[in-house]
Scaffold this motif. Structure first.
Motif, PDB file in Angstrom:
ATOM      1  N   ILE A 123      13.713   4.242   0.784  1.00  0.00           N
ATOM      2  CA  ILE A 123      13.056   5.252   1.606  1.00  0.00           C
ATOM      3  C   ILE A 123      14.024   6.355   1.993  1.00  0.00           C
ATOM      4  CG2 ILE A 123      13.448   3.847   3.693  1.00  0.00           C
ATOM      5  CD1 ILE A 123      10.917   5.165   4.880  1.00  0.00           C
ATOM      6  N   THR A 124      13.563   7.591   1.915  1.00  0.00           N
ATOM      7  CA  THR A 124      14.266   8.730   2.502  1.00  0.00           C
ATOM      8  C   THR A 124      13.477   9.167   3.733  1.00  0.00           C
ATOM      9  OG1 THR A 124      13.073  10.484   1.326  1.00  0.00           O
ATOM     10  CG2 THR A 124      14.939   9.449   0.182  1.00  0.00           C
ATOM     11  N   GLY A 125      14.180   9.733   4.703  1.00  0.00           N
ATOM     12  CA  GLY A 125      13.497  10.187   5.920  1.00  0.00           C
ATOM     13  C   GLY A 125      13.202   9.079   6.892  1.00  0.00           C
TER      14      GLY A 125
ATOM     15  N   ASP B 181      11.450  -0.850  -6.613  1.00  0.00           N
ATOM     16  CA  ASP B 181      10.102  -0.927  -7.167  1.00  0.00           C
ATOM     17  C   ASP B 181       9.269   0.261  -6.710  1.00  0.00           C
ATOM     18  OD1 ASP B 181      10.214  -3.639  -8.431  1.00  0.00           O
ATOM     19  OD2 ASP B 181      10.672  -4.223  -6.377  1.00  0.00           O
ATOM     20  N   VAL B 182       9.486   0.654  -5.444  1.00  0.00           N
ATOM     21  CA  VAL B 182       8.750   1.778  -4.856  1.00  0.00           C
ATOM     22  C   VAL B 182       9.733   2.664  -4.109  1.00  0.00           C
ATOM     23  CG1 VAL B 182       6.867   2.480  -3.330  1.00  0.00           C
ATOM     24  CG2 VAL B 182       6.726   0.298  -4.551  1.00  0.00           C
ATOM     25  N   VAL B 183       9.610   3.967  -4.302  1.00  0.00           N
ATOM     26  CA  VAL B 183      10.363   4.940  -3.527  1.00  0.00           C
ATOM     27  C   VAL B 183       9.392   5.664  -2.602  1.00  0.00           C
ATOM     28  CG1 VAL B 183      11.713   7.070  -3.588  1.00  0.00           C
ATOM     29  CG2 VAL B 183      12.127   5.279  -5.291  1.00  0.00           C
ATOM     30  N   LEU B 184       9.715   5.677  -1.323  1.00  0.00           N
ATOM     31  CA  LEU B 184       8.924   6.407  -0.330  1.00  0.00           C
ATOM     32  C   LEU B 184       9.754   7.603   0.119  1.00  0.00           C
ATOM     33  CD1 LEU B 184       6.451   6.681   1.470  1.00  0.00           C
ATOM     34  CD2 LEU B 184       7.502   5.078   3.081  1.00  0.00           C
ATOM     35  N   HIS B 185       9.336   8.788  -0.300  1.00  0.00           N
ATOM     36  CA  HIS B 185      10.115  10.006  -0.064  1.00  0.00           C
ATOM     37  C   HIS B 185       9.481  10.810   1.061  1.00  0.00           C
ATOM     38  CE1 HIS B 185      12.747  13.282  -0.638  1.00  0.00           C
ATOM     39  NE2 HIS B 185      12.005  14.010  -1.448  1.00  0.00           N
ATOM     40  N   CYS B 186      10.099  10.741   2.235  1.00  0.00           N
ATOM     41  CA  CYS B 186       9.543  11.397   3.428  1.00  0.00           C
ATOM     42  C   CYS B 186      10.500  12.424   4.033  1.00  0.00           C
ATOM     43  CB  CYS B 186       9.217  10.358   4.502  1.00  0.00           C
ATOM     44  SG  CYS B 186       8.009   9.116   4.034  1.00  0.00           S
ATOM     45  N   ALA B 187      11.609  12.715   3.354  1.00  0.00           N
ATOM     46  CA  ALA B 187      12.651  13.503   3.992  1.00  0.00           C
ATOM     47  C   ALA B 187      12.397  15.005   3.967  1.00  0.00           C
ATOM     48  CB  ALA B 187      14.004  13.193   3.354  1.00  0.00           C
TER      49      ALA B 187
END
Length: 356
Positions: free
Chosen positions: A6-8, A71-77
């Protein structure tokens, strides 16, 4: 054990999404990108099992490496950082054992391009976008629209890496409500208007204030991220990805002038200001009150979230924005050090009202 990068994680959106996902999946292996040790300490205090990596969105090698192992990237930044989006996609494309999933955060500022081109402020726009029957229109907006450059990168990733990279874009509107993350727990638009009203001592709207936005509570928004994460772990699940992987999140429209009047009335009744008047301010004045104020409060951004409802069974569950305005006014007043008698004291000291 599934792996999330995760970013952000210390941001408003990412922090609350991380809370929702980590609570639903307590055994999940999570790696979070953080900028420095102060940020890292805040995440570690709430999530002692999370692995931290230090860097920013320009740390291309770190982003690529971590994405390749997730497996999953959550990009919130950052919705507008092209390099970060490309690095994350490149990393996912390097996976050899199974496909990788990218859930990217955009924003419905992308829908305000027509107002911006016309320099139209405070005027109602009837146009409402939807992510079901109108999906092709949404995924082919003009390149001049906000967030569009990175949206295009994400939308193209699946076609460029067939069978290896699957993407979804979550596109929230005006977000509000208390976040549950490790650091930033507050949003901008409504809160900034509330703070400016208390500081000025009088309410305001941009021009005639007839423009509309769509809204969503941050915790309802996080349930869309959670549903997409769950679908990704299920090999894509019932969600659509790539060219049709675009998800609005909303709980209806509001008129900015109505918000302005409601904030003013609540602040007046709480004796935080001493006037029920509303100023019609110029775009220049709005930008002086807060950065990009004319855009945040003066344009239209309207959408309907059919895709999350139809495919993911998502429905907003939190109370509405207008119901929560008294809490928002109280919160901003506390941060400003205001008391319920502030308006009377100011008027008495200066022999006048507190209009600024």
């Amino acid at each position: 054990m599934p792996k999330l990068f995760i970013t952000g994680a210390t941001g408003y959106i990412g922090g609350d999404a991380l809370y929702a996902i980590s609570n639903a999946y307590p055994d999940l292996s999570i790696t979070a990108l953080v900028r420095n040790s102060d940020k890292g300490a805040k995440v570690a205090s709430q999530y002692p099992k999370i692995r931290l990596v230090y860097g920013d969105l320009n740390s291309t090698d770190i982003l690529t490496t971590e994405a390749s192992q997730a497996d999953v990237v959550l990009h919130c930044a950052n919705a507008d950082h092209e390099g970060a989006a490309k690095a994350l996609i490149e990393g996912l494309a390097q996976k050899e054992d199974k496909p990788g999933y990218l859930i990217h955060t955009s924003g419905t500022g992308i829908l305000s391009y027509a107002d911006y081109e016309r320099k139209s402020y405070g005027v109602k726009n009837e146009k409402v976008y939807d992510d079901w029957e109108g999906i092709k229109e949404v995924t082919s907006l003009p390149d001049t629209a906000a967030h569009r450059k990175v949206d295009k990168i994400v939308l193209a990733a699946g076609e460029q890496n067939p069978g290896k990279v699957f993407t979804a874009i979550v596109c929230p509107p005006c977000i509000w409500g208390p976040g549950r993350g490790a650091d930033n727990q507050k949003s901008m638009q409504v809160y900034y208007m509330t703070r400016a009203t208390l500081t000025r001592g009088i309410g305001f709207q941009v021009e005639e204030g007839n423009n509309l936005w769509t809204e969503v509570h941050v915790q309802d928004l996080s349930n869309v991220f959670l549903a997409l994460f769950t679908a990704a772990l299920d090999g894509g699940g019932k969600a659509t990805w790539n060219s049709e992987g675009y998800y609005f999140t909303e709980n209806g429209d509001f008129v900015w002038g109505d918000i302005a009047r409601a904030i003013t009335k609540i602040a007046f009744e709480k004796k935080l200001i001493n006037s029920l008047d509303i100023d019609n301010i110029s775009t220049k004045k709005a930008d002086e009150l807060t950065r990009h104020g004319s855009y945040l409060w003066g344009m239209n951004s309207r959408c309907r979230a059919f895709r999350a409802r139809k495919l993911l069974g998502w429905e907003p569950k939190q109370k509405g924005l207008f119901e929560s305005l008294p809490e928002i006014v109280d919160e901003e007043a506390r941060e400003l050090g205001r008391t319920k008698n502030h308006a009377e004291k100011a008027a008495g000291e200066h022999g006048m009202g507190v209009h600024a």
